[in-house]
Scaffold this active site. Structure first.
Site, mmCIF file in Angstrom:
data_model
loop_
_atom_site.group_PDB
_atom_site.id
_atom_site.type_symbol
_atom_site.label_atom_id
_atom_site.label_comp_id
_atom_site.label_asym_id
_atom_site.label_seq_id
_atom_site.Cartn_x
_atom_site.Cartn_y
_atom_site.Cartn_z
ATOM 1 N N ARG A 214 90.067 -47.641 -45.471
ATOM 2 C CA ARG A 214 89.619 -48.311 -46.702
ATOM 3 C C ARG A 214 90.875 -48.790 -47.428
ATOM 4 O O ARG A 214 91.677 -47.977 -47.899
ATOM 5 C CB ARG A 214 88.812 -47.369 -47.596
ATOM 6 C CG ARG A 214 88.496 -47.988 -48.950
ATOM 7 C CD ARG A 214 87.526 -47.171 -49.766
ATOM 8 N NE ARG A 214 86.186 -47.285 -49.252
ATOM 9 C CZ ARG A 214 85.077 -47.008 -49.968
ATOM 10 N NH1 ARG A 214 85.178 -46.601 -51.217
ATOM 11 N NH2 ARG A 214 83.879 -47.144 -49.428
ATOM 12 N N HIS B 221 82.175 -55.085 -46.508
ATOM 13 C CA HIS B 221 81.863 -53.644 -46.396
ATOM 14 C C HIS B 221 80.837 -53.482 -45.259
ATOM 15 O O HIS B 221 79.662 -53.192 -45.471
ATOM 16 C CB HIS B 221 81.297 -53.162 -47.729
ATOM 17 C CG HIS B 221 81.294 -51.672 -47.891
ATOM 18 N ND1 HIS B 221 81.710 -50.797 -46.907
ATOM 19 C CD2 HIS B 221 80.915 -50.885 -48.943
ATOM 20 C CE1 HIS B 221 81.591 -49.561 -47.343
ATOM 21 N NE2 HIS B 221 81.113 -49.583 -48.566
ATOM 22 N N GLN C 192 78.534 -50.337 -44.875
ATOM 23 C CA GLN C 192 77.454 -50.302 -45.858
ATOM 24 C C GLN C 192 76.245 -51.085 -45.347
ATOM 25 O O GLN C 192 75.101 -50.617 -45.399
ATOM 26 C CB GLN C 192 77.953 -50.909 -47.188
ATOM 27 C CG GLN C 192 76.887 -50.971 -48.267
ATOM 28 C CD GLN C 192 76.448 -49.597 -48.713
ATOM 29 O OE1 GLN C 192 77.267 -48.756 -49.054
ATOM 30 N NE2 GLN C 192 75.147 -49.340 -48.700
ATOM 31 N N ASP D 48 74.714 -54.622 -57.097
ATOM 32 C CA ASP D 48 75.948 -53.829 -56.991
ATOM 33 C C ASP D 48 76.717 -53.983 -58.301
ATOM 34 O O ASP D 48 76.387 -54.858 -59.120
ATOM 35 C CB ASP D 48 76.779 -54.325 -55.787
ATOM 36 C CG ASP D 48 77.948 -53.404 -55.461
ATOM 37 O OD1 ASP D 48 78.004 -52.269 -55.985
ATOM 38 O OD2 ASP D 48 78.833 -53.831 -54.685
ATOM 39 N N CYS E 4 74.107 -50.081 -53.435
ATOM 40 C CA CYS E 4 74.980 -49.382 -52.479
ATOM 41 C C CYS E 4 75.718 -48.206 -53.107
ATOM 42 O O CYS E 4 76.264 -47.381 -52.382
ATOM 43 C CB CYS E 4 75.964 -50.362 -51.866
ATOM 44 S SG CYS E 4 76.922 -51.228 -53.101
ATOM 45 N N ARG F 298 73.860 -44.212 -44.479
ATOM 46 C CA ARG F 298 75.248 -44.552 -44.132
ATOM 47 C C ARG F 298 75.708 -43.677 -42.967
ATOM 48 O O ARG F 298 76.333 -44.153 -42.019
ATOM 49 C CB ARG F 298 76.162 -44.306 -45.352
ATOM 50 C CG ARG F 298 75.982 -45.289 -46.502
ATOM 51 C CD ARG F 298 76.496 -46.654 -46.135
ATOM 52 N NE ARG F 298 77.838 -46.582 -45.632
ATOM 53 C CZ ARG F 298 78.935 -46.554 -46.388
ATOM 54 N NH1 ARG F 298 78.831 -46.662 -47.686
ATOM 55 N NH2 ARG F 298 80.142 -46.478 -45.847
HETATM 56 N N1 CP Z 1 78.915 -47.413 -51.146
HETATM 57 C C1 CP Z 1 80.110 -46.834 -50.909
HETATM 58 O O1 CP Z 1 80.906 -47.312 -50.101
HETATM 59 O O2 CP Z 1 80.351 -45.713 -51.622
HETATM 60 P P1 CP Z 1 81.763 -44.993 -51.742
HETATM 61 O O3 CP Z 1 82.693 -45.953 -52.472
HETATM 62 O O4 CP Z 1 81.500 -43.754 -52.538
HETATM 63 O O5 CP Z 1 82.282 -44.700 -50.380
#
Ligand code: CP
Length: 300
Positions: free
Chosen positions: A99, A125, A128, A221, A258, A286
């Site tokens: 990430r 993402h 997701q 979001d 999300c 997820r």
């Molecule tokens: N939706 C999501 O990626 O959550 P986090 O940022 O908590 O990983």
């Protein structure tokens, strides 16, 4: 040859469906411990709750181990080049979940000898949206043709990836964002190319009321992603796109988010709580979608 998952459409639609089928099977309890003796590195330069924990638990359930790599404790924090970090980590790990900034993840994929999974960048993402597609399949069945998702708000990384998801998996997607906040044109054109085979109807407009007409799902979001500072102009521009009781009226519609949510901003608390079952099903899925993805990338 190693397979990376930097973009959702690094998978073909057939491979995407394979991941969803495996995820459904794993969720029903049919899986082998194909991660036994395998070690996954989690290299997160930004905070995470769902992605980190769902990978750690998912890998453990498949018999493997995760190591969380805090950049502050790596030589990368003292200037070791990314390509050297990537090549070094490849000598120990079987796969790395990253990430970070989009360019960072791409560079990691370029230099690592093991598969790289994108765990969120400012552009996309993909993990997701794999989980979201699994959720849509559970809510509406596996034939997503004619299922309409309306995405309201900032045309951010999740929105870019939903466009690709619609193109690949065939659900309809109407995105409504304020002018100047639309999703990336590059992702939109890739989605439209994919939709020629899947039959998905995809549009990007500026009217939230029109977007939710006939929608089965309203998805939203946060207005301020990790790369945005709090800015009143931005908040004002996005206000008409809040998922509220007044906007939904009495529609029979599912709500997706999300997470994390900023209740009172992109979604009213009452709407969020009334639809918590769908929203936390998304969070749960997820893990299963990522377990299916690991199978595609690693299982012999
Ligand atoms: N939706 C999501 O990626 O959550 P986090 O940022 O908590 O990983």
């Amino acid at each position: 040859m190693k397979r990376d998952f930097v973009e959702l459409d690094d998978l073909s639609p057939e491979e995407g469906w394979k991941v969803i089928d495996w995820a459904l099977g794993i969720k029903r309890g049919s899986f082998e411990e194909f991660m036994k003796k395998r070690v996954v590195g989690l290299y997160f330069r930004k905070p995470s709750t769902r992605t980190r924990v769902s990978f750690e638990v998912g890998v453990a359930k498949l018999g493997g181990t995760c190591i969380f790599l805090q950049e502050g404790s790596l030589q990368a924090s003292r200037g070791e080049e990314l390509r050297d970090t990537a090549r070094t980590l490849s000598e120990y790990l079987d796969l790395i979940v990253v990430r970070a900034e989009h360019q960072f993840v791409k560079e990691m994929a370029r230099w690592a000898k093991v598969p790289i999974i994108n765990a969120l960048t400012e552009m996309t993402h993909p993990c997701q949206v794999l989980g979201d597609v699994l959720t849509l399949c559970e809510l509406f069945g596996k034939d997503l043709k004619g299922v309409k998702v309306a995405y309201l708000g900032d045309g951010n990384n999740v929105c870019n990836t939903l466009l690709i998801g619609a193109g690949m998996f065939g659900f309809d997607l109407s995105v409504a964002s304020p002018k100047g906040y639309e999703p990336s044109e590059e992702y939109l054109s890739r989605a439209l190319r994919l939709s020629k085979s899947s039959g998905a109807r995809i549009e990007v407009i500026n009217d939230p009321k029109k977007a939710i007409e006939g929608a089965n799902v309203i998805y939203t979001d946060v207005w301020f992603s990790m790369n945005h500072s709090k800015d009143e102009n931005r908040r004002r521009d996005l206000e008409p796109f809040r998922v509220s009781e007044a906007l939904i009226e009495n529609r029979n519609v599912k709500i997706m988010h999300c997470l994390p949510a900023n209740k009172g901003e992109e979604i009213e608390e009452k709407v969020f709580e009334e639809h918590a079952d769908e929203i936390f099903l998304q969070a749960k899925n997820r893990m299963f979608a990522q377990m299916g993805l690991l199978k595609l990338l690693l299982a012999k």
